[in-house]
Design a protein around this motif. Sequence first.
Motif, PDB file in Angstrom:
ATOM      1  N   ASP A  86       0.851  -1.175   0.000  1.00  0.00           N
ATOM      2  CA  ASP A  86       0.000   0.000   0.000  1.00  0.00           C
ATOM      3  C   ASP A  86       0.890   1.230   0.000  1.00  0.00           C
ATOM      4  O   ASP A  86       2.092   1.151   0.223  1.00  0.00           O
ATOM      5  N   GLY A  87       0.290   2.388  -0.286  1.00  0.00           N
ATOM      6  CA  GLY A  87       1.112   3.583  -0.403  1.00  0.00           C
ATOM      7  C   GLY A  87       0.374   4.835  -0.007  1.00  0.00           C
ATOM      8  O   GLY A  87      -0.830   4.961  -0.218  1.00  0.00           O
ATOM      9  N   LYS A  88       1.115   5.788   0.568  1.00  0.00           N
ATOM     10  CA  LYS A  88       0.533   7.060   0.977  1.00  0.00           C
ATOM     11  C   LYS A  88       0.584   8.032  -0.193  1.00  0.00           C
ATOM     12  O   LYS A  88       1.573   8.107  -0.921  1.00  0.00           O
ATOM     13  N   LEU A  89      -0.502   8.774  -0.352  1.00  0.00           N
ATOM     14  CA  LEU A  89      -0.589   9.760  -1.410  1.00  0.00           C
ATOM     15  C   LEU A  89      -1.100  11.064  -0.792  1.00  0.00           C
ATOM     16  O   LEU A  89      -2.224  11.143  -0.304  1.00  0.00           O
ATOM     17  N   SER A  90      -0.241  12.074  -0.787  1.00  0.00           N
ATOM     18  CA  SER A  90      -0.592  13.369  -0.213  1.00  0.00           C
ATOM     19  C   SER A  90      -1.481  14.130  -1.193  1.00  0.00           C
ATOM     20  O   SER A  90      -1.099  14.355  -2.347  1.00  0.00           O
ATOM     21  N   CYS A  91      -2.675  14.480  -0.751  1.00  0.00           N
ATOM     22  CA  CYS A  91      -3.678  15.106  -1.620  1.00  0.00           C
ATOM     23  C   CYS A  91      -4.099  16.471  -1.084  1.00  0.00           C
ATOM     24  O   CYS A  91      -3.898  16.782   0.089  1.00  0.00           O
ATOM     25  N   GLU A  92      -4.721  17.251  -1.969  1.00  0.00           N
ATOM     26  CA  GLU A  92      -5.362  18.504  -1.581  1.00  0.00           C
ATOM     27  C   GLU A  92      -6.787  18.491  -2.117  1.00  0.00           C
ATOM     28  O   GLU A  92      -7.046  17.927  -3.184  1.00  0.00           O
ATOM     29  N   VAL A  93      -7.690  19.081  -1.362  1.00  0.00           N
ATOM     30  CA  VAL A  93      -9.088  19.169  -1.799  1.00  0.00           C
ATOM     31  C   VAL A  93      -9.195  20.233  -2.882  1.00  0.00           C
ATOM     32  O   VAL A  93      -8.628  21.324  -2.758  1.00  0.00           O
ATOM     33  N   ARG A  94      -9.907  19.899  -3.959  1.00  0.00           N
ATOM     34  CA  ARG A  94     -10.120  20.863  -5.048  1.00  0.00           C
ATOM     35  C   ARG A  94     -11.170  21.880  -4.622  1.00  0.00           C
ATOM     36  O   ARG A  94     -12.299  21.528  -4.327  1.00  0.00           O
ATOM     37  N   LYS A  95     -10.761  23.131  -4.638  1.00  0.00           N
ATOM     38  CA  LYS A  95     -11.694  24.192  -4.247  1.00  0.00           C
ATOM     39  C   LYS A  95     -12.504  24.693  -5.440  1.00  0.00           C
ATOM     40  O   LYS A  95     -13.614  25.175  -5.300  1.00  0.00           O
ATOM     41  N   THR A  96     -11.912  24.587  -6.625  1.00  0.00           N
ATOM     42  CA  THR A  96     -12.590  25.026  -7.847  1.00  0.00           C
ATOM     43  C   THR A  96     -12.732  23.837  -8.785  1.00  0.00           C
ATOM     44  O   THR A  96     -11.747  23.170  -9.080  1.00  0.00           O
ATOM     45  N   LEU A  97     -13.963  23.581  -9.248  1.00  0.00           N
ATOM     46  CA  LEU A  97     -14.212  22.460 -10.147  1.00  0.00           C
ATOM     47  C   LEU A  97     -14.373  22.947 -11.576  1.00  0.00           C
ATOM     48  O   LEU A  97     -14.361  24.145 -11.842  1.00  0.00           O
ATOM     49  N   GLY A  98     -14.522  22.015 -12.511  1.00  0.00           N
ATOM     50  CA  GLY A  98     -14.700  22.359 -13.919  1.00  0.00           C
ATOM     51  C   GLY A  98     -13.479  21.991 -14.744  1.00  0.00           C
ATOM     52  O   GLY A  98     -12.379  21.793 -14.214  1.00  0.00           O
ATOM     53  N   SER A  99     -13.683  21.903 -16.072  1.00  0.00           N
ATOM     54  CA  SER A  99     -12.614  21.459 -16.972  1.00  0.00           C
ATOM     55  C   SER A  99     -11.461  22.454 -17.049  1.00  0.00           C
ATOM     56  O   SER A  99     -10.300  22.065 -17.175  1.00  0.00           O
ATOM     57  N   ARG A 100     -11.748  23.762 -16.948  1.00  0.00           N
ATOM     58  CA  ARG A 100     -10.679  24.770 -17.012  1.00  0.00           C
ATOM     59  C   ARG A 100      -9.745  24.632 -15.812  1.00  0.00           C
ATOM     60  O   ARG A 100      -8.519  24.649 -15.959  1.00  0.00           O
ATOM     61  N   SER A 101     -10.334  24.454 -14.639  1.00  0.00           N
ATOM     62  CA  SER A 101      -9.533  24.266 -13.428  1.00  0.00           C
ATOM     63  C   SER A 101      -8.717  22.980 -13.507  1.00  0.00           C
ATOM     64  O   SER A 101      -7.544  22.945 -13.131  1.00  0.00           O
TER      65      SER A 101
END
Length: 195
Positions: free
Chosen positions: A3-18
């Motif tokens: 297994d492996g750790k993956l450091s993530c961030e929550v997306r504050k802006t959605l959509g294809s441009r972002s």
Amino acid sequence: MTDGKLSCEVRKTLGSRSARRLRAYGRMVASLQAHDKDEHVNLHFDEASFHALRRNHVHLFDLEFDGKSEAAIVGELQWDSFGDTLQHVEFKRVVRGEKTESEVPLKFRGTPVGVLTHDLNEVTILCLPSVIPDAIIVNVDGLEPGTHVKAKDVKLPDGVELVIDPEHDLAVITELRSGPQSDGEEKGEGEGEDA
């Protein structure tokens, strides 16, 4: 199958441009499916780190974000229209120590005497997240025409079950094309030239 750790961030802006902007900076966009009382979460993380874990046969991820860690497996990979570039990762929440269903590819090993035909490229399995295999191997080496390899005939890794009818054909070996048929085709072509 580590297994492996993956450091993530929550997306504050959605959509294809972002999403395009994040990918331009080497970030992969992803989502973590809702489960029970948990909410659906949109994430992004370092693309190179994700690919490195996949190359090391990681199937069980610890997604770290907002000061917590969520155990998850890959539910779906979404590629561009050419199938060359990974665009989005859909993660499925899992509980360590509890069996879960996942999709894995079928790999056909060996050379049959006839022609190999099959209607599935992947199959659903049930097992602990920590023992998900890279693939289910179907051995077809030396099999004669008319042989049917059923789901129940496949040797599975320890702790892995197939979620499919045991009588389902995973592979069928058919006859090779016969020589006289091609000779007949050649003769037909010759007759057309003489006319």
